[in-house]
Design an enzyme around this catalytic site. Sequence first.
Site, PDB file in Angstrom:
ATOM      1  N   CYS A   2     -12.905   5.165  21.912  1.00 40.34           N
ATOM      2  CA  CYS A   2     -12.118   3.989  21.514  1.00 40.34           C
ATOM      3  C   CYS A   2     -13.021   3.047  20.717  1.00 40.34           C
ATOM      4  O   CYS A   2     -13.218   1.881  21.069  1.00 40.34           O
ATOM      5  CB  CYS A   2     -11.545   3.296  22.748  1.00 40.34           C
ATOM      6  SG  CYS A   2     -10.193   2.138  22.390  1.00 40.34           S
ATOM      7  N   CYS A  59      -1.303   4.684  26.369  1.00 39.49           N
ATOM      8  CA  CYS A  59      -1.891   3.602  25.572  1.00 39.49           C
ATOM      9  C   CYS A  59      -0.804   2.940  24.715  1.00 39.49           C
ATOM     10  O   CYS A  59      -0.208   3.565  23.838  1.00 39.49           O
ATOM     11  CB  CYS A  59      -3.013   4.127  24.682  1.00 39.49           C
ATOM     12  SG  CYS A  59      -3.744   2.857  23.621  1.00 39.49           S
ATOM     13  N   GLU A 111     -29.253  -4.053  31.664  1.00 40.04           N
ATOM     14  CA  GLU A 111     -28.141  -4.942  31.325  1.00 40.04           C
ATOM     15  C   GLU A 111     -28.629  -6.178  30.564  1.00 40.04           C
ATOM     16  O   GLU A 111     -27.963  -6.642  29.642  1.00 40.04           O
ATOM     17  CB  GLU A 111     -27.385  -5.355  32.593  1.00 40.04           C
ATOM     18  CG  GLU A 111     -26.563  -4.245  33.222  1.00 40.04           C
ATOM     19  CD  GLU A 111     -25.449  -3.749  32.301  1.00 40.04           C
ATOM     20  OE1 GLU A 111     -25.048  -4.490  31.386  1.00 40.04           O
ATOM     21  OE2 GLU A 111     -24.988  -2.616  32.498  1.00 40.04           O
TER      22      GLU A 111
END
Length: 351
Positions: free
Chosen positions: A201, A217, A48
């Site tokens: 997406c 959506c 991360e």
Amino acid sequence: MRETNEIDLSRTLLNWYDHHARSMPWRVGPADRAAGVVPDPYRIWLSEVMLQQTTVAAVREYFLRFTSRWPTVQALAAAPDDQVMGEWAGLGYYARARNLLKCARVVTDDHGGAFPDTYDSLLKLPGIGPYTAAAISAIAFDRSETVLDGNVERVMARFFDIHDPLPGSKPQLKEKAAVLTPRQRPGDYAQAVMDLGATICTPKSPTCGICPLRDPCQARMAGTQPDLPRKTPKKPKPTRYGHIYIAQAEDGALLLQRRPDKGLLGGMLGWPGSDWSEAPAETPPFSAQWHSLPGEVRHTFTHFHLILRIWTAPLPENTIPNGLLVMAKHAFRPGDLPTVMRKAHDLWRNR
């Protein structure tokens, strides 16, 4: 949106993730997770931190090198600063590397080598902000925290058809993301939303036809998905200039400088030089017949472009200007330099 619909949407996305999860060296896949394999918090934290402002493709090899060389947080905490900074070179945003070492040492010295498992406790560690604390808490410890990175922001902006521009819309997007975050399998869900944003997406030309959330959506229904998320226009990056001085002794030793701990490239080795500004003054580290090399070093940082002019001269015997150091030829490794300084070394060496 009713709670039952929210649960159904989360389940739909988790089912998609079970079949389409990306394979990553730091990730425990959904099948292994279901079989009881527990993620390693060290690997989740390291990935991360590396992934901040960087792509998965760029991070993969760095992560493999780091975990091969320092397989535990204790091993990383014991590593010499220069070696870690050298391995980090090329990933950019070097404050992350400094905080990486600080955090590894705090976890080792103050927490017995075990990462704390809650959002609030993770947030107290060096270099861990709200996003990273939520990601580690969810992915490593399966706590129901809302993880909001660029991919998730894009998914939420489109799913709820939010037209307010980033970064001002972040609180609204996080609120929407929290509505969909389930109590069951929150770690897998967090990775599922990120994978959805990274593979379907996408910023340009989203493949809505195969999206598991295509029917509800709101942006798809309105035809606005290609335009979202909206972003406040960025100001053009300014260009700064500077001078770099590379001096070498007859035996091959080089004159180097360790930059201040705070600021850009803090704590890293580099070449003596001027400030970086619109019109920097020439500030050689000692008096000599300095020669300017043809060519220039160009590098781009987060907030500005940089153009450096390189000067070179022989290093006289017993010459060590205040605040600088002379490194023997056998001890010098170009890989320990940050990228911009390594570019200067390469140009100097080739000329």
